[in-house]
Design a protein around this motif. Structure first.
Motif, PDB file in Angstrom:
ATOM      1  N   PRO A   1     -37.921  14.056 -37.274  1.00  0.00           N
ATOM      2  CA  PRO A   1     -39.328  13.767 -36.978  1.00  0.00           C
ATOM      3  C   PRO A   1     -40.248  14.275 -38.077  1.00  0.00           C
ATOM      4  N   GLY A   2     -41.379  13.601 -38.238  1.00  0.00           N
ATOM      5  CA  GLY A   2     -42.417  14.112 -39.132  1.00  0.00           C
ATOM      6  C   GLY A   2     -43.217  15.203 -38.443  1.00  0.00           C
ATOM      7  N   HIS A   3     -43.957  15.964 -39.199  1.00  0.00           N
ATOM      8  CA  HIS A   3     -44.693  17.093 -38.635  1.00  0.00           C
ATOM      9  C   HIS A   3     -46.157  17.035 -39.050  1.00  0.00           C
ATOM     10  N   ARG A   4     -46.987  17.631 -38.249  1.00  0.00           N
ATOM     11  CA  ARG A   4     -48.417  17.704 -38.537  1.00  0.00           C
ATOM     12  C   ARG A   4     -48.700  19.021 -39.259  1.00  0.00           C
ATOM     13  N   ILE A   5     -49.205  18.908 -40.470  1.00  0.00           N
ATOM     14  CA  ILE A   5     -49.480  20.079 -41.306  1.00  0.00           C
ATOM     15  C   ILE A   5     -50.956  20.085 -41.647  1.00  0.00           C
TER      16      ILE A   5
ATOM     17  N   GLU B   1     -32.662  16.057 -47.088  1.00  0.00           N
ATOM     18  CA  GLU B   1     -31.516  16.196 -47.975  1.00  0.00           C
ATOM     19  C   GLU B   1     -31.351  14.922 -48.788  1.00  0.00           C
ATOM     20  N   ARG B   2     -30.563  15.005 -49.820  1.00  0.00           N
ATOM     21  CA  ARG B   2     -30.287  13.834 -50.637  1.00  0.00           C
ATOM     22  C   ARG B   2     -29.638  12.738 -49.782  1.00  0.00           C
ATOM     23  N   GLY B   3     -30.163  11.546 -49.901  1.00  0.00           N
ATOM     24  CA  GLY B   3     -29.626  10.421 -49.143  1.00  0.00           C
ATOM     25  C   GLY B   3     -30.333  10.152 -47.828  1.00  0.00           C
ATOM     26  N   ASP B   4     -31.313  10.968 -47.441  1.00  0.00           N
ATOM     27  CA  ASP B   4     -32.067  10.690 -46.211  1.00  0.00           C
ATOM     28  C   ASP B   4     -32.939   9.446 -46.420  1.00  0.00           C
ATOM     29  N   VAL B   5     -33.033   8.643 -45.374  1.00  0.00           N
ATOM     30  CA  VAL B   5     -33.855   7.436 -45.408  1.00  0.00           C
ATOM     31  C   VAL B   5     -35.172   7.732 -44.699  1.00  0.00           C
ATOM     32  N   LEU B   6     -36.290   7.570 -45.409  1.00  0.00           N
ATOM     33  CA  LEU B   6     -37.612   7.840 -44.848  1.00  0.00           C
ATOM     34  C   LEU B   6     -38.203   6.545 -44.334  1.00  0.00           C
ATOM     35  N   LEU B   7     -38.907   6.615 -43.185  1.00  0.00           N
ATOM     36  CA  LEU B   7     -39.454   5.424 -42.551  1.00  0.00           C
ATOM     37  C   LEU B   7     -40.910   5.632 -42.163  1.00  0.00           C
ATOM     38  N   LEU B   8     -41.713   4.611 -42.391  1.00  0.00           N
ATOM     39  CA  LEU B   8     -43.059   4.513 -41.834  1.00  0.00           C
ATOM     40  C   LEU B   8     -43.074   3.236 -41.012  1.00  0.00           C
ATOM     41  N   THR B   9     -43.296   3.345 -39.708  1.00  0.00           N
ATOM     42  CA  THR B   9     -43.133   2.200 -38.809  1.00  0.00           C
ATOM     43  C   THR B   9     -44.459   1.723 -38.230  1.00  0.00           C
TER      44      THR B   9
ATOM     45  N   ALA C   1     -46.057  13.564 -40.463  1.00  0.00           N
ATOM     46  CA  ALA C   1     -46.209  12.523 -39.440  1.00  0.00           C
ATOM     47  C   ALA C   1     -47.321  11.558 -39.851  1.00  0.00           C
ATOM     48  N   PRO C   2     -47.107  10.245 -39.602  1.00  0.00           N
ATOM     49  CA  PRO C   2     -46.090   9.613 -38.757  1.00  0.00           C
ATOM     50  C   PRO C   2     -44.811   9.217 -39.478  1.00  0.00           C
ATOM     51  N   VAL C   3     -44.570   9.680 -40.701  1.00  0.00           N
ATOM     52  CA  VAL C   3     -43.320   9.366 -41.392  1.00  0.00           C
ATOM     53  C   VAL C   3     -42.170  10.075 -40.685  1.00  0.00           C
ATOM     54  N   GLN C   4     -41.054   9.359 -40.517  1.00  0.00           N
ATOM     55  CA  GLN C   4     -39.850   9.916 -39.919  1.00  0.00           C
ATOM     56  C   GLN C   4     -38.696   9.742 -40.901  1.00  0.00           C
ATOM     57  N   GLY C   5     -37.564  10.374 -40.577  1.00  0.00           N
ATOM     58  CA  GLY C   5     -36.402  10.260 -41.437  1.00  0.00           C
ATOM     59  C   GLY C   5     -35.138  10.004 -40.647  1.00  0.00           C
ATOM     60  N   LEU C   6     -34.156   9.393 -41.293  1.00  0.00           N
ATOM     61  CA  LEU C   6     -32.828   9.197 -40.714  1.00  0.00           C
ATOM     62  C   LEU C   6     -31.811   9.775 -41.677  1.00  0.00           C
TER      63      LEU C   6
END
Length: 684
Positions: free
Chosen positions: A497-501, A545-553, A571-576
């Motif tokens: 999950p993305g985080h609010r900073i 980490e290396r190879g994580d896929v980032l998503l904005l939906t 947030a709202p960017v997430q990762g897989l």
């Protein structure tokens, strides 16, 4: 002399002069529109007074000029005439005196109740002299003189609720929803023939009668309404009298309705008031109204129930909430014939609310048994516009036994014969936007890929050999798909999950922060950073980490592969994260990984996942509701190799384009300074 001309002559000079700002407000247009009307049309009425900066215009002359300008995309009236801005202008003028009374200390509800009472008396032949009721009586008398029927005057007064800031407008059924339900009821009667002639109707939570008046009351049998709120029940009674409607029984609750013998009906319509997200854990939540409507249906009866979309979107967890339990009860009873996701922002006063329409059945026919028709009305409205065509498409989609040739409509089994089969009762969201994948319309992927290859080979001759060796074949058998949620639950993928900073913690040094701006390309990756000591105050924030896929939906799907790692998601960017990828890299293996980051990113951003968006203010795609094709390992390996080679060639082409841009810039600069003279060599 016609009645319309008599009314025009009677009303002339009755209204006070209006300013340009008042014309804007009364005609419900923008100020630039009024300015353009006056500047571009010589026939626009001339000012009758005022000043140069604030001219005054004769209200009736303005109304007559606006009569020549139809309202775009409006539906025709019952007499076949298109509504005009003149109609809007006159109605607002007649109501202006009523609106002014609120400033005298009269509450909006008292004003509407008193006006409707006078209109109902006038409809019954008890019209009093205006002086008997003071300014209110004079305002109502003006309104009655300016409208064709007392019923139209009553509807106009109820339409004032929004301008008067009354709560009555917040709970009113949107006109387009009422018209859709009315069209569905009429189509049901037409399809049923003599057996559906003069059906009995019950309107639960009737409010001020929006759904009731959308029905063709002359063609129905016994009509019953239930409304718990005393004020709305009184207003509904006045409105019925104003329209000359007799024989409609209005009750305070369902118990009183049943006690009077109204236990079943052929048609039940319901739009209960609600606030978004309320009463999710309450046994008396929104879906309890659907169960209530189902219990009032007779044999072969149909109910139309408006519910908030969240009642269908909530996923089943370990402890079933009352909302999920009621939802599964309706489906296990095979009572849900159709789910229609209504267009976003369809409610004029609940801009953040999402609505859905449930069509419930008492008895399913042999062809429909065990199936629910799912319709994405939001996507249909985006394609056709929120007007008559949208409602006609949805009505046709729900009224035919044959499945329309559209990606926005599909029949889905309630339960599946095997565990891997598609079914509605699998615990996840039931919203059509989350259930319907939409390939690019009218596109043959095979032919489109061949065309792209030919165009690329012609434009980039250096790549001809590589592109020519790229084999493309049409697949003969369909490929099964698995939802991303299944991969997450199986441990193959991990959702980050993305985080609010806080913005004050983001600076120019430290770990890279990737948020919406970086994914959209408005900020370069690496400009925003967060110091490790500042990140320590966010213990839940994970580092990629290396190879994580980032998503904005949001408004589609955008993906990015983190080839370096060490980034913080905003947030709202997430990762897989592909859980086996780190070990795969350590072993420097060349195969055996079920999918790599780059193929995963490309497949997630495919059109079938792009179109799963839902939401009212911001359209988002649910990551867990995306899906991936189940391809053999050798095809995944081949896809990854092709994508890697494509990226390499793309980088080379970009370098060539940058060099050409630099060449053009330097040539232009040299010629501009008078230092260069250009001439092309003759072709041999």
């Amino acid at each position: 002399m016609s009645q319309g001309n008599q009314r025009t002559r009677k009303n002339r000079n009755r209204f006070k002069p209006v300013t340009l700002g008042e014309i804007k407000e009364l005609a419900s247009v923008g100020r630039p529109t009024v300015s353009n009307w006056r500047r571009r049309h010589a026939s626009f009425p001339a000012a009758m007074g005022g000043t140069e900066n604030k001219p005054l215009f004769d209200a009736e002359e303005v109304a007559e000029w606006l009569d020549t300008r139809p309202v775009p995309d409006a539906q025709r009236r019952e007499d076949g005439r298109m509504p005009t801005y003149g109609d809007r202008f006159r109605e607002a003028l007649r109501l202006r005196r009523l609106v002014a009374l609120k400033h005298d200390g009269i509450s909006a509800e008292t004003l509407i109740r008193s006006a409707l009472s006078l209109i109902a008396d006038a409809a019954a032949g008890n019209r009093r002299a205006p002086a008997a009721d003071g300014q209110l009586g004079q305002a109502v008398d003006d309104l009655l003189d300016g409208t064709e029927t007392p019923g139209a005057a009553a509807d106009a007064v109820l339409g004032l609720a929004g301008r008067l800031e009354s709560d009555l407008a917040i709970d009113a059924t949107p006109a387009v929803v009422a018209e859709l339900i009315g069209a569905l009821v009429r189509r049901r009667e037409a399809a049923g023939g003599a057996e559906c002639a003069r059906p009995s109707v019950i309107n639960l939570h009737a409010g001020t009668g929006e759904l009731l008046f959308a029905l063709d009351r002359g063609r129905h049998g016994r009509i019953t309404a239930m409304e718990a709120d005393g004020l709305r029940r009184e207003l509904l009674g006045h409105r019925l009298l104003a329209h000359g409607v007799r024989g409609v029984d209005v009750y305070a609750d369902v118990a009183a309705l049943r006690a009077d013998g109204h236990t079943v009906a052929d048609v039940v319509v319901v739009d209960p008031p609600y606030a978004a997200g309320e009463r999710e854990t309450d046994e008396d939540g929104p879906l309890s109204r659907a169960v209530e409507a189902l219990n009032l249906l007779g044999p072969d009866g149909t109910a139309y129930v408006v519910v908030p979309s969240w009642t269908l979107a909530r996923q089943r967890t370990g402890v079933r909430s009352p909302n999920v339990r009621l939802r599964e009860h309706l489906f296990m009873e095979d009572a849900v014939a159709s789910i229609v996701q209504l267009p976003r922002r369809i409610h004029p006063f609940r801009t953040g609310a999402e609505l859905a329409l449930l069509v419930l059945r008492r008895d399913a026919g042999p062809a429909e048994r065990g199936l629910t028709r799912v319709v994405d009305g939001d996507r249909i409205a985006l394609r056709t516009g929120l007007g008559q065509r949208w409602a006609e498409f949805v009505t046709d989609a729900l009224s035919t036994a044959d499945l329309p040739a559209s990606e926005e409509v599909r029949d889905i089994p309630v339960t599946a014969a095997n565990p891997r089969g598609e079914q509605l009762l699998d615990g996840r969201s039931l919203l059509p936007a989350h259930r319907l994948a939409s390939p690019e319309p009218g596109l043959d992927h095979f032919e489109a890929s061949l065309d792209a290859r030919r165009e690329a080979a012609a434009a980039l001759p250096d790549l001809r050999e590589w592109i020519g060796g790229l084999g493309i074949a049409k697949r003969e058998s369909p490929v099964p798909h698995r939802r991303l949620d299944e991969h997450v639950r199986a441990g193959q993928l991990k959702l980050l999950p993305g985080h609010r900073i806080h913005s004050e913690d983001i600076a120019g040094e430290g770990l890279v922060v990737i948020g919406r701006e970086e994914m959209l390309g408005t900020l370069p990756i690496g400009r925003r950073r967060i110091a490790p000591e500042a990140l320590a105050s966010y213990p839940q924030a994970a580092v990629t980490e290396r190879g994580d896929v980032l998503l904005l939906t949001e408004h589609g799907v955008r993906t990015h592969v983190d080839d370096v790692g060490g980034c913080v998601l905003l947030a709202p960017v997430q990762g897989l994260r592909i859980t086996a990828y780190a070990q795969h890299q350590q072993q420097r293996a060349t195969g055996g990984l079920w999918i790599g980051p780059h193929p995963l990113a490309r497949l997630l951003a495919a059109p079938r996942n792009q179109h799963r968006s839902s939401g009212s203010l911001v359209r988002r795609v649910s990551v867990r509701d995306m899906d991936l094709p189940q391809l053999p390992p050798e095809e995944i390996t081949e896809l990854e190799a092709v994508l890697a080679e494509t990226d390499r060639h793309r980088a080379e082409v970009r370098r060539q384009l940058d060099a050409l841009d630099t060449l053009a810039e330097r040539l232009a600069a040299g010629v501009a300074d008078g230092a260069l003279a250009l001439r092309r060599r003759p072709s041999r």
